[in-house]
Design an enzyme around this catalytic site. Structure first.
Site, PDB file in Angstrom:
ATOM      1  N   LEU A   1       1.893  -3.982  -8.720  1.00  0.00           N
ATOM      2  CA  LEU A   1       1.260  -4.944  -9.617  1.00  0.00           C
ATOM      3  C   LEU A   1       0.064  -5.534  -8.889  1.00  0.00           C
ATOM      4  O   LEU A   1      -0.061  -5.393  -7.665  1.00  0.00           O
ATOM      5  CB  LEU A   1       2.248  -6.047 -10.000  1.00  0.00           C
ATOM      6  CG  LEU A   1       3.434  -5.587 -10.855  1.00  0.00           C
ATOM      7  CD1 LEU A   1       4.459  -6.697 -10.979  1.00  0.00           C
ATOM      8  CD2 LEU A   1       2.973  -5.126 -12.232  1.00  0.00           C
ATOM      9  N   SER A   2      -0.821  -6.234  -9.621  1.00  0.00           N
ATOM     10  CA  SER A   2      -2.005  -6.762  -8.936  1.00  0.00           C
ATOM     11  C   SER A   2      -1.609  -7.694  -7.806  1.00  0.00           C
ATOM     12  O   SER A   2      -2.287  -7.790  -6.788  1.00  0.00           O
ATOM     13  CB  SER A   2      -2.933  -7.473  -9.928  1.00  0.00           C
ATOM     14  OG  SER A   2      -2.273  -8.564 -10.531  1.00  0.00           O
ATOM     15  N   GLU A   3      -0.454  -8.397  -7.955  1.00  0.00           N
ATOM     16  CA  GLU A   3       0.008  -9.277  -6.882  1.00  0.00           C
ATOM     17  C   GLU A   3       1.527  -9.312  -6.809  1.00  0.00           C
ATOM     18  O   GLU A   3       2.206  -9.288  -7.847  1.00  0.00           O
ATOM     19  CB  GLU A   3      -0.482 -10.713  -7.098  1.00  0.00           C
ATOM     20  CG  GLU A   3      -1.358 -11.225  -5.994  1.00  0.00           C
ATOM     21  CD  GLU A   3      -2.794 -10.768  -6.151  1.00  0.00           C
ATOM     22  OE1 GLU A   3      -3.472 -10.646  -5.119  1.00  0.00           O
ATOM     23  OE2 GLU A   3      -3.215 -10.546  -7.283  1.00  0.00           O
ATOM     24  N   THR A   4       2.028  -9.339  -5.581  1.00  0.00           N
ATOM     25  CA  THR A   4       3.433  -9.647  -5.333  1.00  0.00           C
ATOM     26  C   THR A   4       3.468 -10.893  -4.459  1.00  0.00           C
ATOM     27  O   THR A   4       2.789 -10.957  -3.427  1.00  0.00           O
ATOM     28  CB  THR A   4       4.148  -8.483  -4.631  1.00  0.00           C
ATOM     29  OG1 THR A   4       4.154  -7.345  -5.500  1.00  0.00           O
ATOM     30  CG2 THR A   4       5.596  -8.837  -4.298  1.00  0.00           C
TER      31      THR A   4
END
Length: 286
Positions: free
Chosen positions: A44-47
């Site tokens: 995902l774009s961020e974790t």
């Protein structure tokens, strides 16, 4: 080892819109390399990784936690939507009893508070300064072709380039723009740009959205980010000055889309409010 993990759609109240972030709750210290491996796996774009700061801390009772953010490619110093997602996990899943949470991050202390059905993030406000077109002309061409650019700004704190398209363009033009962000990597010659914001003025009648945007960060392995809190830490400063307003409603018009309520403060910070939808709960097994 089992690590609780959640997927939360941020800046929306509907599943499968807004910006998804993975959130991990760390009971114990995690080997440094595992942060990146997990983020790459989640893709995902961020974790986000929430960690306890003291051995006696509790996810339901404590009010202060450590927080880090990783894209599939590397760690980043600030991520608004994954902070919103982290606060949602603590408030809504863990039933944290505090009204305000503090996160210790690479961007200093960030606070999140509950206000009715929104979570409000207290973020730094970043100024963007006039940027010479000549320096970034190839990058602009790769992004918007021959479209008319009305203003060009650069935020040295965030390494984001803000490109304001002509006020003659409507929201639909920005939404329909075909962008090949992978091309930005070779078109950006200065080495100073790590994120590109495209923005247009919104409805000035007082109803509807004050401005629209899209955000691209291939330098961090994110071709297009659906809804971006950190980009709005730059956009809020810019549009507040341009519109003469401190309270604004913004919409990031990616394919998933998301809405942000903005309140520019007098202390050099900005409150950005959004809703969330928790769509997945599980455990990582390491």
């Amino acid at each position: 080892m089992q690590i609780p993990i959640f997927t939360v759609d941020a800046f929306t109240n509907r599943p499968f819109s807004g910006n998804p972030a993975a959130v991990c709750l760390l009971e114990n210290e995690l080997d440094e390399d595992l942060h990146q491996k997990i983020a790459t796996e989640m893709n995902l774009s961020e974790t986000a990784f929430i960690r306890k700061l003291k051995p006696g801390d509790d996810f339901t009772k404590s009010s202060c936690f450590g927080l880090r953010w990783f894209t599939p490619a590397n760690e980043v110093p600030l991520c608004g939507h994954a902070t919103l997602a982290s606060a949602a996990v603590l408030f809504h899943v863990q039933k944290n009893t505090n009204s305000v949470l503090t996160f210790v991050t690479l961007s200093g202390e960030l606070k999140a508070r509950r206000v009715k059905d929104h979570i409000v993030l207290d973020l730094p406000l970043y100024t963007a300064y006039p940027q010479e077109l000549k320096e970034v002309e190839e990058l602009i061409k790769a992004a918007v072709g021959d479209m008319i650019v009305q203003d060009l700004r650069y935020s040295p704190d965030t390494k984001k380039l803000l490109v304001r398209l002509s006020d003659t363009y409507q929201r639909s033009v920005l939404e329909e723009l075909k962008v090949s962000a992978q091309c930005f990597l070779s078109a950006e010659k200065t080495g100073k740009v790590k994120g590109l914001i495209l923005t247009v003025k919104g409805n000035s009648s007082g109803k509807g959205h004050d401005f629209y945007s899209r955000y691209f960060a291939p330098w961090y392995g994110v071709l297009e980010d659906p809804v971006t809190g950190s980009a709005h830490a730059v956009l809020s400063s810019y549009w507040s000055e341009q519109l003469g307003k401190k309270e604004m409603l913004a919409f990031q018009c990616s394919r998933r889309g998301g809405e942000l309520k903005i309140s520019v403060r007098d202390d050099g910070r900005v409150d950005i409010a959004g809703q969330t939808a928790v769509v997945l709960k599980g455990n990582l097994t390491l």
